[in-house]
Every structure is written in C-alpha cells, then in structure tokens.
Design an enzyme around this catalytic site. Structure first.
Site, PDB file in Angstrom:
ATOM      1  N   THR A  33       0.847  -1.198   0.000  1.00 47.77           N
ATOM      2  CA  THR A  33       0.000   0.000   0.000  1.00 47.77           C
ATOM      3  C   THR A  33       0.879   1.243   0.000  1.00 47.77           C
ATOM      4  OG1 THR A  33      -1.799  -1.140   1.126  1.00 47.77           O
ATOM      5  CG2 THR A  33      -1.728   1.242   1.403  1.00 47.77           C
ATOM      6  N   GLY A  34       0.390   2.304  -0.638  1.00 46.10           N
ATOM      7  CA  GLY A  34       1.121   3.573  -0.666  1.00 46.10           C
ATOM      8  C   GLY A  34       1.382   4.002  -2.097  1.00 46.10           C
ATOM      9  N   ALA A  91       7.958   1.506   1.938  1.00 42.47           N
ATOM     10  CA  ALA A  91       8.356   1.676   3.342  1.00 42.47           C
ATOM     11  C   ALA A  91       8.540   3.166   3.608  1.00 42.47           C
ATOM     12  CB  ALA A  91       9.661   0.936   3.626  1.00 42.47           C
ATOM     13  N   GLY A 103       3.768   1.951   7.741  1.00 42.06           N
ATOM     14  CA  GLY A 103       2.507   2.334   8.350  1.00 42.06           C
ATOM     15  C   GLY A 103       2.152   3.786   8.147  1.00 42.06           C
ATOM     16  N   GLY A 105       0.930   5.006   5.674  1.00 41.91           N
ATOM     17  CA  GLY A 105      -0.380   5.009   5.021  1.00 41.91           C
ATOM     18  C   GLY A 105      -1.456   4.324   5.852  1.00 41.91           C
ATOM     19  N   GLU A 111      -0.245  -5.232   6.133  1.00 44.69           N
ATOM     20  CA  GLU A 111       1.064  -5.305   5.462  1.00 44.69           C
ATOM     21  C   GLU A 111       1.988  -6.281   6.178  1.00 44.69           C
ATOM     22  OE1 GLU A 111       1.300  -0.831   3.506  1.00 44.69           O
ATOM     23  OE2 GLU A 111       2.066  -1.137   5.512  1.00 44.69           O
ATOM     24  N   LYS A 129      14.333   7.399   1.712  1.00 41.91           N
ATOM     25  CA  LYS A 129      13.863   6.531   2.809  1.00 41.91           C
ATOM     26  C   LYS A 129      15.012   5.798   3.512  1.00 41.91           C
ATOM     27  CE  LYS A 129       9.454   7.138   1.487  1.00 41.91           C
ATOM     28  NZ  LYS A 129       8.663   6.162   0.792  1.00 41.91           N
TER      29      LYS A 129
END
Ligand code: 5RP
Length: 260
Positions: A33-34, A91, A103, A105, A111, A129
């Site tokens: 996700t993201g 990430a 997290g 998102g 996840e 990141k």
C-alpha cells in the site's frame, strides 16, 4: 507520460518497475500500500494485460484492492491464498540491515501479516527513505479504539525505559476525527527521533494491552530496491549481502499509464 513525472515519482516508478522482475507467472503476490506500491500495481497490471502474466494478488488495503482490480489483476484474500511467493511493498524508512518503519499510510497490520506470510518481501523506496538509524519518521502503532487514551498513556510510560530520543505520541487524525484503519482501529504515531534498539522496542510495545501491532518490520524484508530520479536503481539484497546498481530507461516506458 512517465517522462513528465516529478523526480520523486520517477524514483518511485523505477523502483517499482525493477521489483516486477521478481514476479513470475503463477505466483501469488502480496500487494503493498502507498504511492510507491501503487506504481508497482500499475506495472503488474500492464504485465497482466500486455504479456499475459498470470498472477493472483493479495492486497494489503482496500485502496490497493480497488487499484489492482482496476488494472486487471485477479485479487483474492490471504485466507484463500494461504501462503505467498512474494510481497512487494513500500516503506517509510529502511536501515542498512533492511529493517523498516512502515505504516505511514495506515495499513501496517495487513502489510505485516501479508509480508510475514510470504517466501520473500521486496521493498521499493525512493532514496530519501534510507536512514542510518530508524526513528526520524514517527513510528505508527495500531491500537484498538476501546480505551485508546489509556493505551496511549501506557505507551508513553513504557517509552521512558526504552532507548529512544523522543517520547511524544499523537493520535493520527483524518480531518477532525481519528483516522480509522481497514480493521476499524486507530493509529498512534510515536515521535521517537531515534530508535536505539528496534527489536526490543517492537517486542515490548506489542505487550501493551490495546496495542494490536507496530510498524517496525524486523528481519522480514529480503531486498530493498532504491529508486533515484535519474532512473538509477540500487538493489540491496540482505541474503546475498550485495548492493547492485542498474538503470531503468524511463523513456522506454513512456507509453505506460497513458490512461492515467
Ligand atoms: C503504508 C505504508 C507505505 O508503504 C509507506 O507509508 C510508504 O508509502 P509511500 O510509498 O507513499 O511513500 O507503509 O501503510
């Protein structure tokens, strides 16, 4: 269209594109996700439509499920798939040991379950990141709504005994209301600044009643693909102990996503 992307989107795109090399027909794939993971879902959709790639995707959020279906990926639940060949996800931070904070998102619970139920987890990230020490990004923890203020106070008290630089915590909001996860829970963001011992922190935080899960992914990720705005990708492989550099030709992919 990809030629017109901002440098950060180009970095996310090339990382996502390179991660798709791990995917083979017949695989069951955890779909993260993201915004970076969304590029990966679009790339896989393209491979399904153009190259007849046969995969089953297990999405880690309702928004990823919607996107996967839109781009033509067959989706199923983790209970149906049971075990996955590979998960590809974004990430918020990763360190040299490929431990992660996730997290941002709000999807950390699904996840983590999905990544842990996979033979391999590949993370895709832009170069921003990569950190020396985890913790500049606030650590999300998912808590049940019942008694969340008491849980928050217990978390703050617990942090006093742990190797962290900051101890402020905040309830994540969506406008004026609490942000609610796909499981109906709340998120507390822990502003720790620097996490000295991520493994210890993860285990201790998860002992607090009301805490469902935290966003530290320790020893779960196998490889991180780091994208740069100029098309360079670095593949960090923790099992092989290697970091290899490659280049993705963005212009070659300029026809991708022209429908977006
Ligand atoms: C969602 C996540 C995301 O993977 C993380 O927040 C990175 O997102 P983005 O790719 O948009 O920077 O953990 O819960």
């Amino acid at each position: 269209m990809t030629g017109e992307l901002s440098p950060i989107d180009r970095a996310k795109f090339v990382a996502a594109k390179r991660a798709c090399d791990y995917v083979e027909s017949g695989m069951r794939i955890g779909l993260g996700t993201g915004s970076t993971a969304a590029w990966m879902v679009r790339c896989l959709g393209e491979m399904v439509r153009q190259d007849n790639l046969k995969i089953t995707g297990v999405p880690t959020s309702t928004r990823t499920a919607e996107l996967a279906q839109q781009v033509g990926i067959t989706v199923t639940s983790l209970d149906e798939a049971k075990w996955l060949d590979l998960t590809i996800d974004g990430a918020d931070e990763f360190d040299n040991d490929l431990n992660l904070i996730k997290g941002g998102g709000g999807a950390l619970l699904q996840e983590k379950i999905v990544a842990t139920a996979s033979d391999q987890m590949v993370v895709i990230a832009d170069v921003g990141k990569h950190v020396e020490h985890l913790g500049a990004f606030p650590l999300p923890i998912e808590v049940i709504p019942f008694g969340w203020q008491t849980t928050k106070a217990l978390v703050e008290e617990t942090l006093i005994g742990l190797d962290v630089l900051g101890r402020a915590t905040s309830l994540r909001l969506n406008g004026d209301a609490p942000f609610v996860t796909d499981e109906g829970n709340f998120i507390l963001d822990l502003h720790l600044n620097r996490i000295g011992n991520a493994r210890q922190l993860s285990m201790i935080i998860n002992q607090i009643p009301g805490v469902v899960e935290n966003g530290l992914f320790i020893d779960i990720c196998d490889a991180v693909i780091v994208g740069h705005g100029d098309g360079k990708v670095e593949v960090h492989d923790i099992n092989a102990g290697t970091v290899e550099e490659e280049r993705i030709d963005i212009a070659e992919n300029a026809n991708l996503f022209s429908d977006l």
